[in-house]
Each structure stands twice: as structure tokens, then as C-alpha cells.
Design a protein around this motif. Structure first.
Motif, PDB file in Angstrom:
ATOM      1  N   LYS A  44      57.960 117.612  64.514  1.00 25.99           N
ATOM      2  CA  LYS A  44      58.364 116.545  63.031  1.00 25.99           C
ATOM      3  C   LYS A  44      57.749 115.232  63.133  1.00 25.99           C
ATOM      4  CE  LYS A  44      62.714 115.497  61.159  1.00 25.99           C
ATOM      5  NZ  LYS A  44      62.587 114.539  60.572  1.00 25.99           N
ATOM      6  N   MET A  70      58.409 110.153  56.900  1.00 27.23           N
ATOM      7  CA  MET A  70      57.213 110.625  56.772  1.00 27.23           C
ATOM      8  C   MET A  70      56.300 110.497  55.534  1.00 27.23           C
ATOM      9  SD  MET A  70      59.855 114.202  56.519  1.00 27.23           S
ATOM     10  CE  MET A  70      61.260 113.301  55.584  1.00 27.23           C
ATOM     11  N   PHE A 115      53.993 121.605  56.561  1.00 28.00           N
ATOM     12  CA  PHE A 115      55.317 121.130  56.432  1.00 28.00           C
ATOM     13  C   PHE A 115      55.503 120.538  54.970  1.00 28.00           C
ATOM     14  CE2 PHE A 115      58.077 117.244  56.975  1.00 28.00           C
ATOM     15  CZ  PHE A 115      58.768 118.057  56.971  1.00 28.00           C
ATOM     16  N   GLU A 140      61.971 118.134  67.046  1.00 24.19           N
ATOM     17  CA  GLU A 140      62.091 116.836  65.784  1.00 24.19           C
ATOM     18  C   GLU A 140      61.547 115.929  66.748  1.00 24.19           C
ATOM     19  OE1 GLU A 140      63.269 113.822  64.131  1.00 24.19           O
ATOM     20  OE2 GLU A 140      64.583 115.604  64.093  1.00 24.19           O
ATOM     21  N   LEU A 175      64.450 118.814  59.201  1.00 26.11           N
ATOM     22  CA  LEU A 175      64.416 118.776  60.527  1.00 26.11           C
ATOM     23  C   LEU A 175      65.322 121.017  60.205  1.00 26.11           C
ATOM     24  CD1 LEU A 175      64.057 119.687  63.183  1.00 26.11           C
ATOM     25  CD2 LEU A 175      66.280 118.302  63.376  1.00 26.11           C
ATOM     26  N   GLU A 191      50.648 119.626  58.186  1.00 25.73           N
ATOM     27  CA  GLU A 191      51.430 118.803  57.594  1.00 25.73           C
ATOM     28  C   GLU A 191      51.296 118.997  55.946  1.00 25.73           C
ATOM     29  OE1 GLU A 191      50.694 114.157  55.698  1.00 25.73           O
ATOM     30  OE2 GLU A 191      49.932 114.889  57.342  1.00 25.73           O
ATOM     31  N   MET A 235      62.619 123.414  59.374  1.00 21.01           N
ATOM     32  CA  MET A 235      61.764 123.687  60.669  1.00 21.01           C
ATOM     33  C   MET A 235      62.104 124.234  61.590  1.00 21.01           C
ATOM     34  SD  MET A 235      59.430 119.527  61.560  1.00 21.01           S
ATOM     35  CE  MET A 235      58.141 120.911  62.649  1.00 21.01           C
TER      36      MET A 235
END
Length: 562
Positions: free
Chosen positions: A236, A306, A265, A233, A202, A262, A205
Motif C-alpha cells: 500500500k 494516500m 485500488f 501494508e 488495508l 492505483e 487489499m
């Protein structure tokens, strides 16, 4: 009856092993997941979802993620009170016990609590202290990956097998390798990282969002930072399900929009993903097995959802992991099984559970170099990491010089050959009798590591036979017995809102959080809050329930439109 508790970084759970197997108890809001968040208001302390809502509206009176501080002397100020991590954890434990007592209809006094496999001696002692502060007798600390294996029922499988448990929670990462045979669950290796979890992903991000909008996270007001983390959050979670996520919010007077897919990330999180490799590879080496010798890989912990985690495991082992048990609940379900084992439940009497010491434990020694110079700072292992517990090992030590009047025995944990890179747990000075013969001027040091992951150190003088027990006073994370009693008395004066008020507190906290977030709806929200407070003052339970249901529905619609 002994309950099983998962005292987690982001969420905590409680349950019991009974006639129908493992059962988790819901909190007053009907959810088995209780956020590990504490908040102080004018009337007392809130725990769980009401406290989580107040992270945004009352950031200086609310706190989360304090499990990461266990074993340290860090203090947190909430309003006019200061709390140690053990006390914050104890408040969460008290709320869980209240939920268990509501479900069971009786008092709960004993518990098995799960801890990360890689928790240090100080962190384990802090967890036991938290249980004591909550009025619990902690019967056992069970390592989280071991608990997860019990949740998967691996102990019930026929035949033999080897399993790797990959546990990525909100704040910690653990990996354990277990072998099952003849009703025995034996842990061969446990490693991990106490500062790697979902919160770190988190934070990646948060940093990316801040860079993209030329923001300095440290310059954000506490409520803005909490609001940003909450929105990201949610993003995510959306990202893991849909592959893309977008965020729109106001910060520092600016309307900001942000999107992430994605691929980006994965790129941002790649350093964190790679950090998981080393503990896995170390566990495989310590257990002396090859990937092809594993029968299953088990994924647990909320952050293991994830896609990047599943891909890492698939690449490393060439197979898909098991995920048929809810990853948020696996450790708690296993903790209830461990509680059943401790209570000698007849359905589990054939199961034997073993574990290992995750760290190497030893002391500092000096060595004489070839030029005659004495060099200090070398680490001398006494209990190697991943030794099966309980374990007790000893070694003899002697003074370096004839005129030496005492021997310093200090205790370290870690894997470095030099103590400077390991963690010091404590020290003790042992006097040496000047008249003793050279062979009797030494000491025998014994380390004993028990099934709860707690270390005892004894030092015996050769000349006199006198035994000294090491009290780890050097560790700032330790609470002494007197201080525990003092803090217990202080906690007992702290009012915890009754369980039957939690639903009302939660809807008010949610409305206050939305008031903080949505400027255009503030007048409307203030009107709703005032109306509901008036209904509460009337103490008509049927009317309160009706208005609360309508209040929640209105807030749902407001959030959906915003």
C-alpha cells in the motif's frame, strides 16, 4: 512538566513544549513513532517495534489496533493473561513515559492526551483510565483535529481565518472546522467516523488478494494472516509512491504472486472514500459555512498520504490542502502545544482554545398519541451536537400518569429521533413523592459536558430539592474506581523490559519474524539467533553493540534477496 501524547491506533508519540517549541522524544530505537502494539513473552511485556515484529512469529501473544476497542468491555488474551483495552493502552503509555523521562532526565507525572474528536463519553473515560493505570494525571483530553491545528501554528497567524482539519489516522476519521481570531482557536464543528481509517483500506487489499487467489481470510493461520497484512501494508505504501505494487509470498503451501495498480485500488477503496463525504458535509452544515469561506484545508494522519484522499479533498473544495507538517506527527506536536497551554507557558499565554461536544446528548421520553396511546422510545436532546464546551443545559420532565411512583431518566448520545438507534450511556430511577402537588411531581435534569469531553448528569426532585448524580453503570466500557485500583496493582506486577534492552529485543523479534516468513533460510536464521543470544549472555556492551549492528545488516541483506 506536562507532556503531550498522541495515543494512536497504529503509532503513538510523546513530546513536550519547551524553549525551542514542540519537541518529540525518540524511543530506544531512535524513532519518534512507537507502534501501538503489545506482546507478552516469557520474561515480561514488549511494546512498540519488537512487539510489532512478534505479530507474525507470536500472534497469540501479541495484539495491535486495540484503540478501536476503547470504551468497550472486550478482553484480549495474551498467553495466560487477559487485558482490557485500557490496560493495553496503559502499557503503551508507560513505554512513552519511559522515553520522555529518558530524554528529560526526570519523572513525568502529568500529560495531555489526544483523542479522536468523535470519541464517545465511554471512550474518553477509558482513555483517562488508561492514563491513570499508567501512573499519569491526565490534565486534559484534546481532540485530535484541534491538536493538528495547533501543530500547524494556526493560532499564530495574524488576522482571522477559517480552517477545516481533515484527520485520517490508522483507525479513525475526524473532521473539524475552526475559526481563529484575536488569539482564540474556536472549534465550530467536529464530526467523524470511529471505524474508518488506514486499517480499513488495508483490509480492502486483504480481501482482494484473498478473492484473487481463492483464499478465505478466516481460514488462514494467525501468523499467516499477520504476514499477509504486513506484506500488503508495504504494498500500500509503495502504491502511493509509485502507482503500482507487487507481492510474492508463500501461503498455505502455495507460492503466490499478486500485483495491483492505483486504478484498481481506487475502485476497491471507493466505498471508503465516499464514507468520508458525509462527515465533511455535516461539519460544513453545522458550522454554517460554504466551501468558499474556508481559508485552508489541513490534511493530517498517516492514511491521508494516500493520493485518493488528496483527490477527494481537491474535488470537494476546489483547492489543494496543506500538508507541510509530517502527517504522522501533527497531532502529537499539537498535543505538546496543548500541554504548554495547560502549563501556562508564557509564549502561549495569549492563546485561548475552545472545543465542541461532537454528539447530541439527551434522554428518552414518552409521548401520548392522538388516540390516547402512550408511545415510548423518543429521543429528547438536551445538549445539541457541536455546542461549545464547557456547556451545561437542563430541562424539566414529568410523569405520564397520576399514579406513577418513579421517573426513569436514561442518557443517550446520537442523532436519531428514536433512542433505539442511539447509544445508551446509563440510567437512573428517581422516586416521585405521592403527596406532592401535580406541578411538583417532576424533575429537572442537568447535563454538563466539560472541556475533556466528559459528561456529568444531575437530577433534582422538584418536591424535595434532593439531587441525584447519575453513575453510568450500564456502560460495559466503564471501569469503576475500585476496579482501576485492582487492575493498576495487577499491571505493576507485570515486568516491562528495560528501555536499554529494546534494541536487542527488536533485532531478535525481527529475526524470529523472518524465520516464520522464509522457510529456506530457517537454518541460517536459527544459527544467527543462537549466536546473538550467546553474545548477550556475555554482557559485554561493546561486543553486543557490534554484533547487533552486524545482525541488522545481515537481516537487511536477507530481506533484500528474498
Amino acid at each position: 512538566m506536562i507532556v503531550g501524547i498522541d495515543l494512536g491506533t497504529t503509532h503513538s508519540l510523546v513530546g513536550v513544549y519547551g524553549d525551542s517549541g514542540s519537541t518529540l522524544f525518540p524511543n530506544a530505537l531512535g524513532d519518534v513513532l512507537t507502534p501501538s502494539v503489545v506482546s507478552l513473552d516469557e520474561d515480561g511485556v514488549l511494546v512498540g517495534q519488537p512487539a510489532r515484529e512478534r505479530l507474525i512469529s507470536h500472534p497469540r501473544r501479541s495484539v495491535a489496533n486495540f484503540k478501536r476497542w476503547m470504551g468497550s468491555s472486550r478482553e484480549t488474551r495474551l498467553g495466560d493473561r487477559v487485558f482490557r483495552p485500557e490496560e493495553l493502552s496503559a502499557i503503551v503509555l508507560r513505554a512513552l513515559v519511559a522515553d520522555a523521562e529518558a530524554a528529560l532526565g526526570g519523572k513525568v507525572r502529568e500529560a495531555v492526551i489526544s483523542v479522536p474528536a468523535y470519541f464517545s463519553d465511554a471512550q474518553r473515560k477509558a482513555t483517562r483510565a488508561a492514563g491513570e493505570l499508567a501512573g499519569l494525571k491526565v490534565e486534559r483530553l484534546v481532540n485530535e483535529p484541534t491538536a493538528a491545528a495547533l501543530a500547524y501554528g494556526l493560532q499564530d497567524r495574524e488576522g482571522e481565518g477559517r480552517f477545516l482539519v481533515f484527520d485520517l489516522g490508522g483507525g479513525t476519521f475526524d473532521v473539524s472546522i475552526l475559526e481563529l481570531f484575536d488569539g482564540v482557536v474556536e472549534v465550530h464543528a467536529s464530526t467523524g467516523d470511529n471505524y474508518l481509517g488506514g486499517e480499513d483500506f488495508l483490509e480492502v487489499m486483504v480481501d482482494a488478494f484473498a478473492r484473487d487467489h481463492a483464499l478465505a481470510p478466516g481460514d488462514l493461520a494467525p501468523h499467516e494472516h499477520a504476514q499477509l497484512r504486513r506484506r500488503l501494508e508495504q504494498a500500500k505504501r509503495t502504491l502511493g509512491q509509485e502507482g503500482t505494487a507487487s507481492v510474492e509470498m508463500a501461503l498455505q503451501g502455495r507460492e503466490l504472486e499478486w500485483s495491483i495498480d492505483e486504478a484498481r485500488f481506487s475502485s476497491l477503496a471507493e466505498p471508503l472514500i465516499q464514507r468520508m463525504r458525509a462527515p465533511v458535509e455535516r461539519a460544513m452544515r453545522d458550522a454554517r459555512i460554504q466551501p468558499g469561506q474556508l481559508d485552508e484545508i489541513v490534511l493530517v494522519g498517516g492514511a491521508s498520504r494516500m493520493p485518493q484522499v488528496a483527490r477527494l479533498v481537491s474535488r470537494m473544495f476546489g483547492r489543494l490542502p496543506l500538508r507541510h507538517v509530517n502527517p504522522d506527527q501533527a497531532v502529537a506536536l499539537g498535543a505538546t502545544v496543548a500541554a504548554g497551554l495547560k502549563a501556562r507557558d508564557q509564549r502561549l499565554e495569549e492563546v485561548i482554545l475552545t472545543d465542541v461536544c461532537p454528539y447530541t446528548l439527551g434522554t428518552q421520553v414518552s409521548r401520548r398519541e392522538e388516540n390516547g396511546q402512550v408511545r415510548n422510545g423518543y429521543f429528547h436532546p438536551i445538549i445539541p451536537r457541536n455546542s461549545t464546551v464547557p456547556v451545561s443545559r437542563e430541562d424539566d420532565f414529568y410523569p405520564m400518569t397520576p399514579g406513577q411512583s418513579q421517573v426513569l431518566i436514561d442518557v443517550y448520545q446520537g442523532e436519531s429521533p428514536m433512542v433505539a438507534n442511539n447509544i445508551k450511556l446509563g440510567e437512573i430511577n428517581i422516586p416521585i413523592a405521592a403527596h406532592a402537588a401535580p406541578g411538583e411531581r417532576g424533575v429537572t435534569v442537568r447535563f454538563t459536558y466539560d472541556v475533556n469531553g466528559l459528561l456529568q448528569v444531575e437530577v433534582r426532585e422538584h418536591a424535595t430539592g434532593k439531587v441525584h448524580e447519575l453513575v453510568l453503570e450500564q456502560n460495559p466500557g466503564m471501569l469503576g474506581a475500585d476496579e482501576i485500583r485492582e487492575r493498576l496493582a495487577a499491571l505493576e506486577t507485570l515486568k516491562i523490559h528495560p528501555r536499554d534492552q529494546q534494541e536487542n529485543l527488536q533485532v531478535l523479534a525481527r529475526a524470529e519474524r523472518l524465520y516464520e516468513e522464509y522457510l529456506e533460510q530457517r537454518n541460517l536464521l536459527q544459527e544467527w539467533i543462537g549466536r546473538f543470544r550467546n553474545v548477550l549472555e556475555g554482557q559485554d556492551s561493546d561486543l553486543v553493540e557490534t554484533h547487533r549492528r552486524q545482525f541488522h545488516q545481515a537481516l537487511d541483506e536477507l530481506e533484500a534477496r528474498a
